[in-house]
Design a protein around this motif. Structure first.
Motif, short mmCIF file in Angstrom:
data_model
loop_
_atom_site.label_atom_id
_atom_site.label_comp_id
_atom_site.label_asym_id
_atom_site.label_seq_id
_atom_site.Cartn_x
_atom_site.Cartn_y
_atom_site.Cartn_z
N GLY A 32 0.70 -1.14 0.01
CA GLY A 32 -0.09 0.13 -0.02
C GLY A 32 1.02 1.32 0.30
N SER A 33 0.33 2.29 0.94
CA SER A 33 1.11 3.52 1.00
C SER A 33 2.62 3.21 1.57
CB SER A 33 0.40 4.45 1.69
OG SER A 33 0.37 4.02 2.94
N THR A 34 2.90 2.40 2.11
CA THR A 34 4.01 2.22 2.93
C THR A 34 5.41 1.70 1.78
OG1 THR A 34 3.22 1.27 4.70
CG2 THR A 34 5.49 0.62 4.40
N GLY A 35 4.80 0.89 0.69
CA GLY A 35 5.73 0.53 -0.48
C GLY A 35 6.40 -0.60 -0.03
N TRP A 36 7.62 -0.72 -0.78
CA TRP A 36 8.68 -2.22 -0.55
C TRP A 36 9.70 -1.20 0.29
CZ3 TRP A 36 8.50 -6.97 -0.62
CH2 TRP A 36 9.52 -7.57 -0.89
N THR A 37 9.82 -1.89 1.41
CA THR A 37 10.81 -1.35 2.23
C THR A 37 11.62 -2.44 3.31
OG1 THR A 37 11.69 0.51 3.99
CG2 THR A 37 9.22 -0.37 3.87
N ALA A 38 12.61 -2.09 3.78
CA ALA A 38 13.43 -3.24 4.58
C ALA A 38 12.83 -2.79 6.16
CB ALA A 38 14.88 -2.92 4.59
N THR A 39 12.29 -1.82 6.46
CA THR A 39 11.69 -1.72 7.67
C THR A 39 10.23 -1.35 7.71
OG1 THR A 39 12.27 0.88 7.57
CG2 THR A 39 14.02 -0.70 8.51
N PRO A 40 9.39 -2.41 7.25
CA PRO A 40 7.90 -2.12 7.29
C PRO A 40 7.45 -1.99 8.75
CG PRO A 40 8.49 -4.45 6.84
CD PRO A 40 9.77 -3.53 6.88
N PRO A 41 6.29 -1.25 8.93
CA PRO A 41 5.85 -1.18 10.19
C PRO A 41 5.09 -2.65 10.57
CG PRO A 41 4.30 -0.09 8.66
CD PRO A 41 5.66 -0.56 7.86
N GLY A 42 5.56 -3.06 11.73
CA GLY A 42 5.09 -4.36 12.38
C GLY A 42 5.98 -5.27 12.19
N GLY A 43 7.25 -5.10 11.44
CA GLY A 43 8.10 -6.00 11.54
C GLY A 43 7.99 -7.01 10.24
N ALA A 44 8.49 -8.43 10.45
CA ALA A 44 8.52 -9.43 9.57
C ALA A 44 7.02 -9.93 9.01
CB ALA A 44 9.44 -10.76 10.04
N PHE A 46 4.38 -7.97 8.37
CA PHE A 46 3.62 -6.77 7.78
C PHE A 46 3.29 -7.21 6.16
CE2 PHE A 46 3.82 -3.34 4.53
CZ PHE A 46 2.81 -2.26 5.31
N TYR A 47 4.08 -7.61 5.27
CA TYR A 47 3.79 -8.13 3.93
C TYR A 47 2.82 -9.39 3.89
CZ TYR A 47 6.91 -4.32 2.55
OH TYR A 47 7.68 -3.33 2.34
N SER A 48 3.01 -10.15 5.09
CA SER A 48 2.28 -11.41 4.91
C SER A 48 0.88 -10.98 5.32
CB SER A 48 2.66 -12.37 5.90
OG SER A 48 4.05 -12.79 5.61
N ASP A 49 0.84 -9.97 6.29
CA ASP A 49 -0.64 -9.70 6.71
C ASP A 49 -1.50 -8.65 5.76
OD1 ASP A 49 -0.30 -10.72 8.99
OD2 ASP A 49 0.55 -8.61 10.07
N ASN A 120 14.98 -8.55 7.79
CA ASN A 120 14.30 -7.63 8.47
C ASN A 120 12.57 -7.75 8.36
OD1 ASN A 120 16.60 -6.71 9.96
ND2 ASN A 120 17.03 -5.06 8.10
N GLY A 121 12.31 -8.51 7.06
CA GLY A 121 10.88 -8.46 7.04
C GLY A 121 10.54 -8.06 5.44
N GLN A 122 11.68 -7.79 4.63
CA GLN A 122 11.38 -7.45 3.27
C GLN A 122 11.24 -8.53 2.69
OE1 GLN A 122 13.92 -4.54 1.47
NE2 GLN A 122 12.54 -3.92 0.13
N LYS A 123 9.97 -9.40 2.78
CA LYS A 123 9.78 -10.71 1.98
C LYS A 123 8.48 -10.68 1.79
CE LYS A 123 10.67 -14.39 4.23
NZ LYS A 123 11.23 -15.21 5.08
N LEU A 124 7.76 -11.63 0.53
CA LEU A 124 6.48 -11.21 0.45
C LEU A 124 6.40 -12.70 -0.59
CD1 LEU A 124 3.65 -10.26 -0.22
CD2 LEU A 124 4.55 -9.34 -2.23
N SER A 125 5.22 -13.49 0.14
CA SER A 125 4.55 -14.55 -0.64
C SER A 125 3.28 -14.43 -0.90
CB SER A 125 4.62 -15.62 0.18
OG SER A 125 4.06 -15.69 1.43
N VAL A 126 2.60 -14.63 -2.16
CA VAL A 126 1.42 -14.72 -2.52
C VAL A 126 0.98 -15.96 -2.87
CG1 VAL A 126 1.44 -12.14 -2.93
CG2 VAL A 126 2.14 -13.85 -4.82
#
Length: 215
Positions: A32-44, A46-49, A120-126
């Motif tokens: 979303g507005s956070t984008g693709w970053t190494a320090t997402p809010p909520g930690g590891a 974030f992208y899974s949620d 740090n959490g910059q990973k995404l699975s879909v």
């Protein structure tokens, strides 16, 4: 004629546009507005949620927004995703925005190749499903019901070569002379011989018009 043909073409174009709109792929802005970053809010997580709230369809597009030179986007295997096993030699997209088409069904795994970013959490699975569900089979036709007892059997057909006996004429009442039977009721107008011919001619003209519009 030309106006009718043009109208038919416009209707065909509108129908095709409606179909294309229904199967049009969707762009998903990763994070979303956070984008693709190494320090997402909520930690590891974030992208899974973020991904858990979205239904991904085949041919949808993931859009990764990041600062060019500070992050990358790489598709990796599940084993490397689970262990954050990435390095600078992993093939990756380095320019933002990175657009990745989900061109098949199944699971996709992405991360950043910069050291420490995956951990740090910059990973995404879909998980991607088919664009449209398979058509459901219709209900089975009902079995024919056998005739119940007591049903009147059909009248027997006379054997070939036998001439059926015609019914006896009804005698006239009060001495009146029998009038010839009429196929129509009183007040009904018998159809004219030319009605069928006119109907056939009208249908032929309509067929020619439709063929000209289509071809």
């Amino acid at each position: 004629m030309s106006q009718l043909k043009n109208m038919s073409i416009l209707l065909l174009i509108a129908f095709a546009a409606t179909i294309l709109q229904n199967i049009e792929a969707t762009d998903h802005i990763v994070g979303g507005s956070t984008g693709w970053t190494a320090t997402p809010p909520g930690g590891a997580s974030f992208y899974s949620d973020w991904a858990s709230n979205i239904t991904f369809k085949e041919n949808d597009v993931l859009v990764f927004n990041f600062v060019t030179g500070a992050h990358t986007v790489a598709e990796i295997s599940k084993a490397n995703f689970d262990n954050c096993n990435v390095n600078q030699n992993t093939q990756a997209i380095t320019t933002s925005p990175a657009r990745v088409t989900l061109d098949k069904t199944g699971d996709f795994y992405f991360t950043c190749t910069f050291q420490g970013h995956c951990n740090n959490g910059q990973k995404l699975s879909v998980k991607v499903s088919a664009s449209s569900p398979a058509p459901a089979q219709g209900p089975s036709p009902p079995s024919p019901t056998p005739p119940s007892s007591g049903t009147t059997p059909p009248s027997p057909i006379p054997p070939s070569g036998t001439t059926p006996t015609p019914p006896s004429p009804t005698p006239p009442v009060n001495g009146d002379s029998p009038s010839p039977s009429s196929p129509t009721q009183p007040g009904a107008t018998p159809p004219s011989p030319g009605s069928a011919t006119s109907l056939v001619a009208t249908f032929s003209i309509f067929t020619v018009v439709v063929v000209n519009l289509l071809f």
